[in-house]
Design a protein around this motif. Structure first.
Motif, PDB file in Angstrom:
ATOM      1  N   LEU A  46    -120.191  35.961 -14.312  1.00  0.00           N
ATOM      2  CA  LEU A  46    -118.914  35.819 -13.616  1.00  0.00           C
ATOM      3  C   LEU A  46    -118.006  37.006 -13.902  1.00  0.00           C
ATOM      4  O   LEU A  46    -117.325  37.516 -13.000  1.00  0.00           O
ATOM      5  N   ALA A  47    -117.974  37.458 -15.146  1.00  0.00           N
ATOM      6  CA  ALA A  47    -117.143  38.612 -15.491  1.00  0.00           C
ATOM      7  C   ALA A  47    -117.604  39.857 -14.745  1.00  0.00           C
ATOM      8  O   ALA A  47    -116.783  40.660 -14.277  1.00  0.00           O
ATOM      9  N   THR A  48    -118.918  40.044 -14.618  1.00  0.00           N
ATOM     10  CA  THR A  48    -119.429  41.208 -13.890  1.00  0.00           C
ATOM     11  C   THR A  48    -119.058  41.133 -12.413  1.00  0.00           C
ATOM     12  O   THR A  48    -118.624  42.128 -11.816  1.00  0.00           O
ATOM     13  N   ALA A  49    -119.217  39.935 -11.823  1.00  0.00           N
ATOM     14  CA  ALA A  49    -118.845  39.764 -10.412  1.00  0.00           C
ATOM     15  C   ALA A  49    -117.361  40.040 -10.211  1.00  0.00           C
ATOM     16  O   ALA A  49    -116.958  40.702  -9.238  1.00  0.00           O
ATOM     17  N   LEU A  50    -116.540  39.542 -11.110  1.00  0.00           N
ATOM     18  CA  LEU A  50    -115.097  39.757 -10.990  1.00  0.00           C
ATOM     19  C   LEU A  50    -114.723  41.202 -11.285  1.00  0.00           C
ATOM     20  O   LEU A  50    -113.733  41.716 -10.746  1.00  0.00           O
ATOM     21  N   THR A  51    -115.497  41.879 -12.131  1.00  0.00           N
ATOM     22  CA  THR A  51    -115.257  43.299 -12.374  1.00  0.00           C
ATOM     23  C   THR A  51    -115.568  44.115 -11.125  1.00  0.00           C
ATOM     24  O   THR A  51    -114.832  45.048 -10.778  1.00  0.00           O
ATOM     25  N   VAL A  58    -109.095  48.149  -6.763  1.00  0.00           N
ATOM     26  CA  VAL A  58    -108.430  49.361  -7.259  1.00  0.00           C
ATOM     27  C   VAL A  58    -108.697  50.544  -6.338  1.00  0.00           C
ATOM     28  O   VAL A  58    -107.812  51.367  -6.080  1.00  0.00           O
ATOM     29  N   VAL A  59    -109.915  50.644  -5.815  1.00  0.00           N
ATOM     30  CA  VAL A  59    -110.296  51.799  -5.003  1.00  0.00           C
ATOM     31  C   VAL A  59    -109.878  51.643  -3.548  1.00  0.00           C
ATOM     32  O   VAL A  59    -109.338  52.576  -2.929  1.00  0.00           O
ATOM     33  N   ILE A  60    -110.109  50.461  -2.975  1.00  0.00           N
ATOM     34  CA  ILE A  60    -109.938  50.281  -1.530  1.00  0.00           C
ATOM     35  C   ILE A  60    -108.472  50.126  -1.128  1.00  0.00           C
ATOM     36  O   ILE A  60    -108.045  50.643  -0.085  1.00  0.00           O
ATOM     37  N   ALA A  61    -107.665  49.407  -1.913  1.00  0.00           N
ATOM     38  CA  ALA A  61    -106.285  49.112  -1.502  1.00  0.00           C
ATOM     39  C   ALA A  61    -105.466  50.362  -1.197  1.00  0.00           C
ATOM     40  O   ALA A  61    -104.800  50.430  -0.153  1.00  0.00           O
ATOM     41  N   PRO A  62    -105.446  51.397  -2.055  1.00  0.00           N
ATOM     42  CA  PRO A  62    -104.665  52.589  -1.703  1.00  0.00           C
ATOM     43  C   PRO A  62    -105.183  53.292  -0.453  1.00  0.00           C
ATOM     44  O   PRO A  62    -104.397  53.834   0.336  1.00  0.00           O
ATOM     45  N   LEU A  63    -106.504  53.294  -0.259  1.00  0.00           N
ATOM     46  CA  LEU A  63    -107.061  53.925   0.944  1.00  0.00           C
ATOM     47  C   LEU A  63    -106.662  53.146   2.191  1.00  0.00           C
ATOM     48  O   LEU A  63    -106.364  53.739   3.242  1.00  0.00           O
ATOM     49  N   ALA A  85    -115.723  35.882   6.272  1.00  0.00           N
ATOM     50  CA  ALA A  85    -116.401  34.640   6.643  1.00  0.00           C
ATOM     51  C   ALA A  85    -117.916  34.825   6.646  1.00  0.00           C
ATOM     52  O   ALA A  85    -118.665  33.954   6.174  1.00  0.00           O
ATOM     53  N   ALA A  86    -118.389  35.953   7.163  1.00  0.00           N
ATOM     54  CA  ALA A  86    -119.830  36.203   7.235  1.00  0.00           C
ATOM     55  C   ALA A  86    -120.444  36.364   5.845  1.00  0.00           C
ATOM     56  O   ALA A  86    -121.522  35.839   5.560  1.00  0.00           O
ATOM     57  N   VAL A  87    -119.739  37.080   4.978  1.00  0.00           N
ATOM     58  CA  VAL A  87    -120.277  37.313   3.630  1.00  0.00           C
ATOM     59  C   VAL A  87    -120.368  36.012   2.850  1.00  0.00           C
ATOM     60  O   VAL A  87    -121.368  35.742   2.162  1.00  0.00           O
ATOM     61  N   VAL A  88    -119.343  35.177   2.937  1.00  0.00           N
ATOM     62  CA  VAL A  88    -119.333  33.920   2.192  1.00  0.00           C
ATOM     63  C   VAL A  88    -120.472  33.010   2.640  1.00  0.00           C
ATOM     64  O   VAL A  88    -121.072  32.292   1.827  1.00  0.00           O
ATOM     65  N   LEU A  89    -120.792  33.044   3.927  1.00  0.00           N
ATOM     66  CA  LEU A  89    -121.909  32.240   4.422  1.00  0.00           C
ATOM     67  C   LEU A  89    -123.232  32.625   3.772  1.00  0.00           C
ATOM     68  O   LEU A  89    -124.155  31.807   3.677  1.00  0.00           O
ATOM     69  N   TRP A  98    -128.212  39.744  -9.069  1.00  0.00           N
ATOM     70  CA  TRP A  98    -127.714  40.970  -8.449  1.00  0.00           C
ATOM     71  C   TRP A  98    -127.276  40.741  -7.007  1.00  0.00           C
ATOM     72  O   TRP A  98    -126.444  41.484  -6.482  1.00  0.00           O
ATOM     73  N   HIS A  99    -127.810  39.713  -6.344  1.00  0.00           N
ATOM     74  CA  HIS A  99    -127.349  39.373  -4.996  1.00  0.00           C
ATOM     75  C   HIS A  99    -125.860  39.022  -5.016  1.00  0.00           C
ATOM     76  O   HIS A  99    -125.107  39.371  -4.091  1.00  0.00           O
ATOM     77  N   ILE A 100    -125.449  38.313  -6.068  1.00  0.00           N
ATOM     78  CA  ILE A 100    -124.035  37.951  -6.186  1.00  0.00           C
ATOM     79  C   ILE A 100    -123.177  39.203  -6.228  1.00  0.00           C
ATOM     80  O   ILE A 100    -122.144  39.302  -5.547  1.00  0.00           O
ATOM     81  N   TYR A 101    -123.604  40.187  -7.013  1.00  0.00           N
ATOM     82  CA  TYR A 101    -122.794  41.393  -7.180  1.00  0.00           C
ATOM     83  C   TYR A 101    -122.632  42.150  -5.859  1.00  0.00           C
ATOM     84  O   TYR A 101    -121.544  42.624  -5.532  1.00  0.00           O
ATOM     85  N   VAL A 102    -123.714  42.250  -5.091  1.00  0.00           N
ATOM     86  CA  VAL A 102    -123.650  42.972  -3.808  1.00  0.00           C
ATOM     87  C   VAL A 102    -122.717  42.255  -2.833  1.00  0.00           C
ATOM     88  O   VAL A 102    -121.829  42.884  -2.211  1.00  0.00           O
ATOM     89  N   LEU A 103    -122.895  40.947  -2.692  1.00  0.00           N
ATOM     90  CA  LEU A 103    -122.073  40.201  -1.736  1.00  0.00           C
ATOM     91  C   LEU A 103    -120.606  40.158  -2.161  1.00  0.00           C
ATOM     92  O   LEU A 103    -119.704  40.262  -1.316  1.00  0.00           O
ATOM     93  N   ILE A 104    -120.361  40.017  -3.456  1.00  0.00           N
ATOM     94  CA  ILE A 104    -118.984  40.023  -3.936  1.00  0.00           C
ATOM     95  C   ILE A 104    -118.338  41.384  -3.674  1.00  0.00           C
ATOM     96  O   ILE A 104    -117.154  41.476  -3.330  1.00  0.00           O
ATOM     97  N   GLY A 105    -119.112  42.458  -3.821  1.00  0.00           N
ATOM     98  CA  GLY A 105    -118.580  43.784  -3.519  1.00  0.00           C
ATOM     99  C   GLY A 105    -118.130  43.902  -2.073  1.00  0.00           C
ATOM    100  O   GLY A 105    -117.036  44.408  -1.781  1.00  0.00           O
ATOM    101  N   LEU A 106    -118.958  43.404  -1.137  1.00  0.00           N
ATOM    102  CA  LEU A 106    -118.594  43.442   0.282  1.00  0.00           C
ATOM    103  C   LEU A 106    -117.388  42.545   0.564  1.00  0.00           C
ATOM    104  O   LEU A 106    -116.450  42.935   1.281  1.00  0.00           O
ATOM    105  N   LEU A 107    -117.403  41.345   0.010  1.00  0.00           N
ATOM    106  CA  LEU A 107    -116.323  40.393   0.233  1.00  0.00           C
ATOM    107  C   LEU A 107    -114.993  40.947  -0.258  1.00  0.00           C
ATOM    108  O   LEU A 107    -113.973  40.894   0.440  1.00  0.00           O
TER     109      LEU A 107
END
Length: 430
Positions: A46-51, A58-63, A85-89, A98-107
């Motif tokens: 969970l900590a890794t997913a939240l990280t 941090v990266v996307i918001a200013p851009l 909505a698509a990612v959560v599905l 590692w699937h969690i990490y990829v999808l959380i990154g997109l979400l």
């Protein structure tokens, strides 16, 4: 309430509430999914997913802030909701960590662009000062109700179904949010005061670094993140492994923190009309320092109980509301109108930078070295943030009388903003 007579605000508020409840269900389900895949090491997962989430923020918001004035804001908000909505599905389909990490990154990349854009729309729709204060409080109440009721709804749902179905509720929430945004007249962003993309991305952060009250907000972000990480990251393992609770018990304990936030948020609108934002936010910092210290004392003494944990979680919820609720008002009073999007994006990014520091401590250190050490480190960080806020945000600079600002604008602004017309100065006054 006069505020909800504004149709566009009413629809946007509804979109926010629905999406928040969907996100709340995902938060509960993600913790249980991590426990299902990793067991006792769920905190690390969970900590890794939240990280990953925090890195995206941090990266996307200013851009996003740098380019938001070039895009129709309603179209952008709708597109980002559809992506979420698509990612959560897809989350219930994961079979590997590692699937969690990829999808959380997109979400979270989509959320990182959505949230500051959404926040910057509100002052363009609610232009009256007192109504805007209440809009901020209403937004905090929405966050509070989500943190309180989403775990409750999840606990009830989990009595009848698998947690995977909670992801379906999240996806439906994002789609309903999309429909409400489509029914709203969202004004496009004003042209930014800056021309280059990098200049826009960095402008909000420069404003935070050169404005005393905003430097104080940055320090308080660390206090919120240190205390909040204990609740967000460690509740699932604390309840399941330390207290011997069930999946539903995890949801009920998260609801305890939401109860504290709700109690504070309901009292804040009138309170902020009479008391300076600095006073309220510094009080919140003190409450969170006390909450993290109490959590550490309980776990170190081995006297952890259901009642003791619930009380500490409520205290942490109260402290977070006292800091988070007035923050938007402080930001809005510190910048001119055409810099509001970049200022909100900077706060979004900087606040999540603090979470990027504290999430790994709560998850990785908590899993490998124990909660006592991890929570002790977080308590020290909370105390350091509170002390820094007191020093960085001078008392005279944060004073506000009930009738208006008591501090000259020039004392509040960075040098490059300290001159201008009377109209500009009034807009910049806190």
């Amino acid at each position: 309430m006069r505020l909800f007579a504004v149709r566009d605000y009413r629809h946007l508020f509804g979109a926010q509430v629905i999406a928040l409840f969907g996100t709340g269900l995902t938060t509960v389900a993600l913790g249980l999914l991590a426990y299902d895949l990793a067991g006792p090491r769920a905190g690390t997962v969970l900590a890794t997913a939240l990280t990953v989430k925090m890195v995206m923020y941090v990266v996307i918001a200013p851009l996003a802030a740098a380019y938001v004035d070039r895009l129709p804001r309603r179209t952008l908000l709708v597109l980002l909701d559809v992506v979420r909505a698509a990612v959560v599905l897809a989350l219930p389909l994961v079979t590997e960590v590692w699937h969690i990490y990829v999808l959380i990154g997109l979400l979270q990349a989509a959320s990182a662009a959505f949230t500051p854009t959404f926040q910057a729309v509100i002052p363009d729709i609610v232009t009256d000062e007192s109504d805007y204060t209440r809009a901020l409080s209403a937004s905090q109440v929405a966050y509070t109700m989500e943190s309180l009721l989403s775990p409750v709804l999840a606990a009830i749902a989990l009595a009848f179904m698998s947690f995977n179905w909670l992801f379906l509720g999240t996806s439906a929430g994002f789609l309903l949010s999309t429909l409400l945004i489509l029914s709203t007249r969202v004004p496009d962003a004003r042209p930014s005061a800056h021309t280059g993309a990098w200049d826009k991305a960095a402008a909000g952060i420069r404003t935070f670094l050169t404005t005393p009250r905003l430097r104080g907000v940055m320090a308080l972000n660390l206090v919120v993140a240190a205390a909040g990480s204990i609740v967000v990251v460690n509740t699932v393992n604390h309840v399941r492994d330390e207290l011997g609770g069930s999946q539903s018990d995890v949801a009920w304990m998260l609801a305890a923190s939401g109860t504290g936030t709700l109690l504070a948020a309901l009292t804040l609108p009138r309170l902020l009309d009479r008391i300076a934002e600095r006073t309220v936010m510094m009080t919140g910092g003190g409450v969170l320092v006390g909450g993290t210290a109490a959590a550490t004392a309980l776990i170190a003494s081995g006297l952890t109980t259901w009642t003791g944990t619930a009380i500490v979680w409520v205290v942490i919820g109260v402290g977070m509301a006292l800091i988070v609720t007035p923050t938007g008002k402080v930001i809005r009073g510190s910048v001119v109108a055409n810099r509001i999007p970049e200022a909100f994006a900077a706060q979004f990014s900087l606040s999540h930078l603090a979470w990027l520091i504290t999430y790994p401590i709560a998850g990785w250190l908590g899993t490998n070295a124990g909660f006592t050490l991890a929570w002790s480190v977080l308590a020290i960080l909370a105390a350091a943030g509170a002390a820094g806020a007191l020093r960085l945000w001078p008392r005279h600079e944060g004073h506000r009388a009930a009738t208006g600002p008591a501090t000259p604008v020039q004392a509040v602004l960075p040098k490059n903003l300290s001159t201008g017309t009377d109209t500009t100065q009034r807009a910049l006054a806190a």
